[in-house]
Scaffold this active site. Sequence first.
Site, PDB file in Angstrom:
ATOM      1  N   ASN A 118      15.109   9.676  -0.597  1.00 35.36           N
ATOM      2  CA  ASN A 118      13.786   9.072  -0.779  1.00 35.36           C
ATOM      3  C   ASN A 118      12.986   9.320   0.486  1.00 35.36           C
ATOM      4  O   ASN A 118      13.489   9.174   1.603  1.00 35.36           O
ATOM      5  CB  ASN A 118      13.885   7.566  -1.018  1.00 35.36           C
ATOM      6  CG  ASN A 118      12.517   6.924  -1.167  1.00 35.36           C
ATOM      7  OD1 ASN A 118      11.900   6.970  -2.224  1.00 35.36           O
ATOM      8  ND2 ASN A 118      12.031   6.306  -0.104  1.00 35.36           N
ATOM      9  N   TYR A 136       6.436   4.242   5.789  1.00 32.97           N
ATOM     10  CA  TYR A 136       6.525   2.824   6.094  1.00 32.97           C
ATOM     11  C   TYR A 136       6.209   2.600   7.579  1.00 32.97           C
ATOM     12  O   TYR A 136       6.439   3.475   8.411  1.00 32.97           O
ATOM     13  CB  TYR A 136       7.929   2.283   5.807  1.00 32.97           C
ATOM     14  CG  TYR A 136       8.499   2.668   4.461  1.00 32.97           C
ATOM     15  CD1 TYR A 136       7.863   2.299   3.281  1.00 32.97           C
ATOM     16  CD2 TYR A 136       9.671   3.408   4.360  1.00 32.97           C
ATOM     17  CE1 TYR A 136       8.376   2.651   2.045  1.00 32.97           C
ATOM     18  CE2 TYR A 136      10.195   3.766   3.126  1.00 32.97           C
ATOM     19  CZ  TYR A 136       9.550   3.397   1.970  1.00 32.97           C
ATOM     20  OH  TYR A 136      10.061   3.746   0.745  1.00 32.97           O
ATOM     21  N   ARG A 137       5.734   1.412   7.886  1.00 29.85           N
ATOM     22  CA  ARG A 137       5.434   1.090   9.280  1.00 29.85           C
ATOM     23  C   ARG A 137       6.705   0.714  10.028  1.00 29.85           C
ATOM     24  O   ARG A 137       7.565  -0.010   9.502  1.00 29.85           O
ATOM     25  CB  ARG A 137       4.454  -0.076   9.334  1.00 29.85           C
ATOM     26  CG  ARG A 137       3.857  -0.317  10.721  1.00 29.85           C
ATOM     27  CD  ARG A 137       3.215  -1.678  10.830  1.00 29.85           C
ATOM     28  NE  ARG A 137       4.216  -2.731  10.873  1.00 29.85           N
ATOM     29  CZ  ARG A 137       4.179  -3.829  10.138  1.00 29.85           C
ATOM     30  NH1 ARG A 137       3.194  -4.029   9.285  1.00 29.85           N
ATOM     31  NH2 ARG A 137       5.133  -4.749  10.227  1.00 29.85           N
ATOM     32  N   TRP A 155       9.259  -2.503   4.815  1.00 30.43           N
ATOM     33  CA  TRP A 155       9.074  -1.914   3.492  1.00 30.43           C
ATOM     34  C   TRP A 155       9.187  -2.993   2.422  1.00 30.43           C
ATOM     35  O   TRP A 155       9.866  -4.002   2.592  1.00 30.43           O
ATOM     36  CB  TRP A 155      10.050  -0.780   3.235  1.00 30.43           C
ATOM     37  CG  TRP A 155      11.506  -1.062   3.536  1.00 30.43           C
ATOM     38  CD1 TRP A 155      12.175  -2.257   3.437  1.00 30.43           C
ATOM     39  CD2 TRP A 155      12.474  -0.119   4.014  1.00 30.43           C
ATOM     40  NE1 TRP A 155      13.486  -2.112   3.796  1.00 30.43           N
ATOM     41  CE2 TRP A 155      13.708  -0.812   4.150  1.00 30.43           C
ATOM     42  CE3 TRP A 155      12.443   1.241   4.318  1.00 30.43           C
ATOM     43  CZ2 TRP A 155      14.880  -0.188   4.584  1.00 30.43           C
ATOM     44  CZ3 TRP A 155      13.602   1.863   4.746  1.00 30.43           C
ATOM     45  CH2 TRP A 155      14.799   1.153   4.879  1.00 30.43           C
ATOM     46  N   LEU A 156       8.491  -2.794   1.320  1.00 29.67           N
ATOM     47  CA  LEU A 156       8.565  -3.734   0.206  1.00 29.67           C
ATOM     48  C   LEU A 156       9.909  -3.578  -0.491  1.00 29.67           C
ATOM     49  O   LEU A 156      10.505  -2.489  -0.498  1.00 29.67           O
ATOM     50  CB  LEU A 156       7.425  -3.476  -0.783  1.00 29.67           C
ATOM     51  CG  LEU A 156       6.007  -3.724  -0.261  1.00 29.67           C
ATOM     52  CD1 LEU A 156       4.986  -3.276  -1.290  1.00 29.67           C
ATOM     53  CD2 LEU A 156       5.799  -5.179   0.096  1.00 29.67           C
ATOM     54  N   GLU A 215      10.650  14.070  -3.415  1.00 29.07           N
ATOM     55  CA  GLU A 215       9.339  14.254  -2.773  1.00 29.07           C
ATOM     56  C   GLU A 215       9.224  15.651  -2.170  1.00 29.07           C
ATOM     57  O   GLU A 215       8.124  16.199  -2.071  1.00 29.07           O
ATOM     58  CB  GLU A 215       9.139  13.205  -1.678  1.00 29.07           C
ATOM     59  CG  GLU A 215       8.840  11.805  -2.184  1.00 29.07           C
ATOM     60  CD  GLU A 215      10.078  10.989  -2.490  1.00 29.07           C
ATOM     61  OE1 GLU A 215       9.945   9.824  -2.875  1.00 29.07           O
ATOM     62  OE2 GLU A 215      11.202  11.536  -2.362  1.00 29.07           O
ATOM     63  N   ASP A 241      -3.226  -5.311   8.907  1.00 31.61           N
ATOM     64  CA  ASP A 241      -2.811  -4.591   7.716  1.00 31.61           C
ATOM     65  C   ASP A 241      -4.000  -4.178   6.861  1.00 31.61           C
ATOM     66  O   ASP A 241      -5.150  -4.487   7.159  1.00 31.61           O
ATOM     67  CB  ASP A 241      -1.838  -5.438   6.890  1.00 31.61           C
ATOM     68  CG  ASP A 241      -0.616  -4.643   6.462  1.00 31.61           C
ATOM     69  OD1 ASP A 241      -0.791  -3.602   5.812  1.00 31.61           O
ATOM     70  OD2 ASP A 241       0.502  -5.059   6.791  1.00 31.61           O
TER      71      ASP A 241
END
Length: 503
Positions: free
Chosen positions: A171, A175-176, A189-190, A235, A284
Site C-alpha cells: 500500500n 500520511y503526515r 493515518w485514519l 498504486e 489541518d
Amino acid sequence: MARDLREFINLVEQRGQLRRIKALVAPELEIAEISNRMLQCGGPALLFENVKGSPHPIAVNLLGTLERTCWSMDMEHPEELETLGKKLGMLQQPKPPKKISQAIEFGKVLFDVVKAKPQRDLLPACHQVVLKGDDVDLTQIPMIQPYPQDGGKVVTLGLVITKDCETGIPNVGVYRLQLQSKNTMTVQWLSVRGGARHLRKAAENGKKLEIAIAIGVHPLIIMAAATPIPVDLSEWLFAGLYGGSGVHLAKCKTIDLEVPAASEFVLEGTITPGEVATDGPFGDHMGYYGPVNDAAPLVRFQCVTHRKDPIYLTTFSGRPPKEEAMIAIALNRIYTPILRQQVSEIVDFFLPMEALSYKAAVISIKKAYPGQARRAAMAFWTALPQFTYTKFVIVVDHDINIRDPRQVIWALTSKVDPTRDVFILPDNPFDSLDFANEKLGLGGRMGIDATTKIPPETDHQWGDELKSDPDVAAMVERRWSEYGLGDLDMGEADPNLFGYDIR
C-alpha cells in the site's frame, strides 16, 4: 518511467512558473508563510536554496495550481483528466464489450497495463548515499513547521509504503509524520487507510510492520498514491498508467519493500504494534489545529538513503487554497467517469475547493422519475471510500452548471422546500478532525434535492423556466460586434468573480 522530481522542477522552471529563493529562510514558520501567500494568489512554485540549519534546498508549491497539477501528469488541460478516468473505470469495473469498437478500446487499455508494470533499478539514484545505525539523523532533513502551535516538524509529501504480511500486496499512501527524535517519528493515518490495516494485521500475526518513507518523488507518483483504488490493486501500476510507462523501483537496503528508484530521500524503519507516542497538534485541512493523538504509531528508523545533494519536497495543510486542494480538483475530474460508471444517472459532479474538496458535493442528474435525487445522493455516498466523509450532497438538474455558484444557489432557492427536500442521515462514521460533529468520529449527512419537482413529489404544476427566444438570441449573437460590444463577453458567468480562479 525514469522521471524524477528534478525533471518536473526543470519543466516548471522552463515554463516560467518557478522562483528560486536565495535569501536565508527558516524552516520554522517562515517558509510556510511565504508559500501560503503564493498559494493565495495562484503564484509560482518555490525552491528555497538557502535554508537555515540545512544544506538541502526545499521545494514547495509545485502543485499549487491546477495547471501545474495537470503538467505533472503529462497533460495540458483539465479535460484530459476525464479521459484518464475512463481508462481507470474500465480497470476498476471491467464489463464485457458489446461492440467491436469497445473491444478495441478495452484492448488498448490492457496494452497500457502491460506498459505500466513497474521496472526494477539495480543501481538506483536513491542509494547514492547510505546511512545506517547511529549515522541516522532525521534532524538533518529540513522538515518544516507550518503553524505556531504545531507539535513539531513534519513530513507531509512522503510516500508511506507498507505491505500486507499475508498477501504481500503493498500500500502506498500519503500520511503526515511528526519528528520525535533523531531516529523516530509518529505516523498519523485514519483507521480505514491501508497502512493502518497492515499494522492491525501485523499485530494479529505477532510481527513488526516494515515501513518505508519515500520523499521527493515525481508528483505524478504522489497523484497515484492519492487516488482511491481497490485494495488488491497497486498504486505503482496506477502511476504507470498515469505516466504511460512503468515506475522504476528499487529494493530497500534493510527491509523487504520497494520504493521509487529516483526518490530524493528514503527512510527505512519498522513499527512495533502497540508502541505509540504523542502526535500533534497540527494545523489541518479543516482550517483548525487537529487534536493531540496520544496513541500514534511510533516508527523506528534504522536506515536513511538519499541522492547526492537531495531536494526536500514538502507542503502543508490548511484552509483552501492549498496544494492538497489542487490535487483534489484534479482527482475530481478523474473520478467523474468512474462515478458515472457506478451511478449511471449522475451526469456530472463537483467538489468545491472552498468546501475542503470533499465535505460538500454538487451532483447533476437527468431526472426521469420521482425520488431520483435522493437515490442519487445515497448512491454517491457509497460510490468511493472518500465520499463516506461528505457531509452535504446537493442534487440539481442536468442543465445546471454545477461549477457556477450563481446557478447552484438559484437552484437551491427556487426549487427547494426544506420540509420536503432536505433529508438527514444521523450517526455516520466521520474523520475525527471535523469539530462540527457533536461526537468526534460520528456525524450526520444532509441531502438536498434541488431538482425540478414532478408528481407525486408535488401536487401542483411547476412554472415554466424563463428562457430567451432562441431566434432572437441567435440574432443578437450574430450582431454582437455590430452593437459595438465586441470587446465584452455576451453575459457568460466569470468564475473568477466567485473565488474559482484556480489557474
